[in-house]
Design a protein around this motif. Structure first.
Motif, PDB file in Angstrom:
ATOM      1  N   ALA A  31      -8.696  30.031   2.513  1.00 60.47           N
ATOM      2  CA  ALA A  31      -7.798  29.349   1.906  1.00 60.47           C
ATOM      3  C   ALA A  31      -6.641  30.122   1.035  1.00 60.47           C
ATOM      4  CB  ALA A  31      -8.763  28.784   0.693  1.00 60.47           C
ATOM      5  N   ASN A  32      -6.745  31.250   0.794  1.00 66.85           N
ATOM      6  CA  ASN A  32      -5.617  32.010   0.063  1.00 66.85           C
ATOM      7  C   ASN A  32      -4.636  32.302   1.087  1.00 66.85           C
ATOM      8  OD1 ASN A  32      -6.414  32.343  -2.394  1.00 66.85           O
ATOM      9  ND2 ASN A  32      -7.823  34.062  -1.932  1.00 66.85           N
ATOM     10  N   VAL A  33      -5.092  32.525   2.582  1.00 64.03           N
ATOM     11  CA  VAL A  33      -3.828  32.652   3.338  1.00 64.03           C
ATOM     12  C   VAL A  33      -3.319  31.129   3.932  1.00 64.03           C
ATOM     13  CG1 VAL A  33      -3.741  33.439   5.657  1.00 64.03           C
ATOM     14  CG2 VAL A  33      -5.203  34.582   4.417  1.00 64.03           C
ATOM     15  N   ILE A  34      -4.262  30.230   4.006  1.00 67.38           N
ATOM     16  CA  ILE A  34      -3.647  28.831   4.378  1.00 67.38           C
ATOM     17  C   ILE A  34      -2.604  28.265   3.290  1.00 67.38           C
ATOM     18  CG2 ILE A  34      -4.410  26.394   4.810  1.00 67.38           C
ATOM     19  CD1 ILE A  34      -7.040  27.539   5.882  1.00 67.38           C
ATOM     20  N   LYS A  35      -2.937  28.575   2.172  1.00 65.38           N
ATOM     21  CA  LYS A  35      -2.251  28.322   0.930  1.00 65.38           C
ATOM     22  C   LYS A  35      -0.845  28.787   0.982  1.00 65.38           C
ATOM     23  CE  LYS A  35      -2.087  30.620  -2.835  1.00 65.38           C
ATOM     24  NZ  LYS A  35      -2.609  31.153  -3.925  1.00 65.38           N
ATOM     25  N   LYS A  36      -0.688  29.926   1.542  1.00 65.85           N
ATOM     26  CA  LYS A  36       0.719  30.504   1.611  1.00 65.85           C
ATOM     27  C   LYS A  36       1.407  29.742   2.677  1.00 65.85           C
ATOM     28  CE  LYS A  36      -0.308  35.149   0.152  1.00 65.85           C
ATOM     29  NZ  LYS A  36      -0.886  36.434   0.525  1.00 65.85           N
ATOM     30  N   TYR A  37       0.661  29.350   3.783  1.00 64.80           N
ATOM     31  CA  TYR A  37       1.771  28.623   4.804  1.00 64.80           C
ATOM     32  C   TYR A  37       1.943  27.063   4.377  1.00 64.80           C
ATOM     33  CZ  TYR A  37       0.972  32.536   8.102  1.00 64.80           C
ATOM     34  OH  TYR A  37       0.867  33.889   8.641  1.00 64.80           O
ATOM     35  N   LEU A  38       1.022  26.713   3.883  1.00 65.01           N
ATOM     36  CA  LEU A  38       1.092  25.087   3.438  1.00 65.01           C
ATOM     37  C   LEU A  38       2.222  25.123   2.410  1.00 65.01           C
ATOM     38  CD1 LEU A  38      -2.339  23.737   2.896  1.00 65.01           C
ATOM     39  CD2 LEU A  38      -0.748  22.907   4.372  1.00 65.01           C
ATOM     40  N   MET A  39       2.304  26.090   1.244  1.00 61.89           N
ATOM     41  CA  MET A  39       3.400  26.077   0.410  1.00 61.89           C
ATOM     42  C   MET A  39       4.824  26.670   0.824  1.00 61.89           C
ATOM     43  SD  MET A  39       0.972  27.005  -2.787  1.00 61.89           S
ATOM     44  CE  MET A  39       2.095  26.858  -4.048  1.00 61.89           C
ATOM     45  N   GLY A  40       4.669  27.454   1.738  1.00 64.73           N
ATOM     46  CA  GLY A  40       5.906  28.005   2.230  1.00 64.73           C
ATOM     47  C   GLY A  40       6.206  29.193   1.831  1.00 64.73           C
ATOM     48  N   LEU A  41       5.166  29.913   1.107  1.00 66.76           N
ATOM     49  CA  LEU A  41       5.289  30.995   0.477  1.00 66.76           C
ATOM     50  C   LEU A  41       5.808  32.201   1.247  1.00 66.76           C
ATOM     51  CD1 LEU A  41       2.266  30.958  -2.030  1.00 66.76           C
ATOM     52  CD2 LEU A  41       4.590  31.164  -2.678  1.00 66.76           C
ATOM     53  N   HIS A  42       5.319  32.216   2.593  1.00 68.64           N
ATOM     54  CA  HIS A  42       5.572  33.236   3.598  1.00 68.64           C
ATOM     55  C   HIS A  42       7.176  33.218   3.915  1.00 68.64           C
ATOM     56  CE1 HIS A  42       5.208  29.574   5.935  1.00 68.64           C
ATOM     57  NE2 HIS A  42       5.615  30.042   7.042  1.00 68.64           N
ATOM     58  N   LYS A  43       7.923  32.178   3.416  1.00 67.53           N
ATOM     59  CA  LYS A  43       9.424  31.970   3.828  1.00 67.53           C
ATOM     60  C   LYS A  43      10.211  33.044   2.758  1.00 67.53           C
ATOM     61  CE  LYS A  43       8.766  27.809   6.413  1.00 67.53           C
ATOM     62  NZ  LYS A  43       9.288  26.396   6.504  1.00 67.53           N
TER      63      LYS A  43
END
Ligand SMILES: [Zn+2]
Lengths: 178, 179
Positions: A31-43
């Protein structure tokens, strides 16, 4: 604006669709990884006020793995609002009812509770098996790496590999093979 | 009185039938054996056949350490698993299956030749692998081998944390999303 710059602009702000295979994955870690992609934190362009979140498609949510005895120890709380309306559902009971709910609740709880959270959750698709509708699957362009490696069963390993695998234990001299 | 008689009886029996006496033999008695069963017509022939160990050629052992006279006299050498220093996980079924009989039970320490701690660790790892359904062909017959055929919480995929093996008290799972 030049043509190259325009394409770069599209590529920057376009939504990417990611796929994540939940097989043998811990839902609370992933969930901690999926959250990053969902919120756009990886950009690098991330800002809470801009709409840069991506879409994540989770498959095989039926085959998530929980650690140790968490299937019977973890409880999900619900209250209807009426007196005596409290109920505790164990993780295995919840998974029996709906195999997508555990991963959904894990991602939901991993995010901060603000007005954006409900809209971010709309971009998460969860499927219990491997079948994904075609209109969803045709958008997917990226795969999120799994956190835990999927274990191999001993009866799925071919006989020659089992026989020729290096051994650490040898039988003592007076042992009768069983 | 009865206890004394029993002690005396066991002492005499050990003196007569103990393995140390039986192991003195003129023929090669101590060899790895396999039991073969054949049926010829109406007769069943069962014989113990001496076989070479199938594992000896593939055996892996740690290189012996440099001889330090002061240390080697005072300390026992480590067992082969301690010497190898492998980080065995419960998913390494190819290693764990070597410590298990064909019916899925753990081999005792006098046969595995491990130290006490490693024997405990391997036993727990084998149990973890069997609970996770990774060694379905090497699981005792009185268990449900296939996790999908088990009931309630046992039928879903479970993974284990190897650090909990030697924990005196396993801590409660923390709420990972608590704010
Ligand atoms: Zn040891």
């Amino acid at each position: 604006m030049s043509a190259a710059k325009r394409v770069q602009q599209w590529a920057t702000f376009a939504r990417t669709w990611h796929i994540f295979d939940c097989k043998w994955q811990d839902p609370y870690d992933s969930a901690n990884v999926i959250k990053k992609y969902l919120m756009g934190l990886h950009k690098p362009i991330y800002h809470p006020m801009n709409d840069s979140g991506d879409v994540v498609v989770c498959i095989n949510s039926k085959e998530i793995a929980l650690r140790g005895d968490e299937w019977r120890k973890r409880a999900y709380f619900h209250h209807t609002g009426y007196p005596g309306g409290a109920s505790w559902t164990l993780a295995w009971e919840l998974h029996n009812k709906d195999p997508t709910l555990i991963i959904k609740k894990a991602v939901y709880r991993s995010m901060k509770g603000n007005l954006q959270r409900r809209h971010t959750m709309q971009r998460l698709f969860i499927y219990p098996g491997e079948e994904v509708p075609h209109d969803v699957m045709q958008n997917v362009t990226n795969q999120i790496r799994q956190l835990r490696f999927v274990p191999t069963r001993l009866d799925h390993i071919p006989e020659e590999v089992t026989k020729t695998y290096p051994k650490v234990m040898d039988f003592p001299e007076d042992y009768v093979l069983k | 009185m009865a206890g004394l008689v029993r002690v005396g009886f066991s002492l005499t029996r050990n003196a007569i039938f103990s393995t140390s006496i039986r192991s003195i033999a003129t023929t090669a008695q101590l060899n790895l054996k396999a039991i073969r069963e054949q049926t010829e017509g109406s007769t069943l022939i069962i014989d113990g056949v001496t076989v070479p160990s199938p594992r000896t050629e593939l055996l892996i052992r740690a290189e012996p350490p440099v001889q330090d006279t002061a240390l080697s006299t005072s300390e026992k050498p480590p067992c082969y698993m301690c010497a190898l220093g492998l980080d065995v996980k419960h998913t390494d079924v190819l290693i764990l299956s070597q410590f298990v009989r064909t019916d899925g039970c753990m081999l005792p320490r006098r046969i595995t030749g491990l130290c006490r701690r490693q024997q405990k660790k391997m036993g727990k790892l084998v149990a973890m692998a069997q609970k996770a359904g990774l060694m379905m062909n090497l699981t005792p017959a009185n268990c449900k081998k296939d996790p999908t055929k088990r009931r309630d919480y046992k039928k879903f995929n479970t993974y284990f944390d190897e650090r909990t093996i030697f924990m005196k008290k396993i801590p409660k799972p923390v709420d990972r999303f608590k704010r």
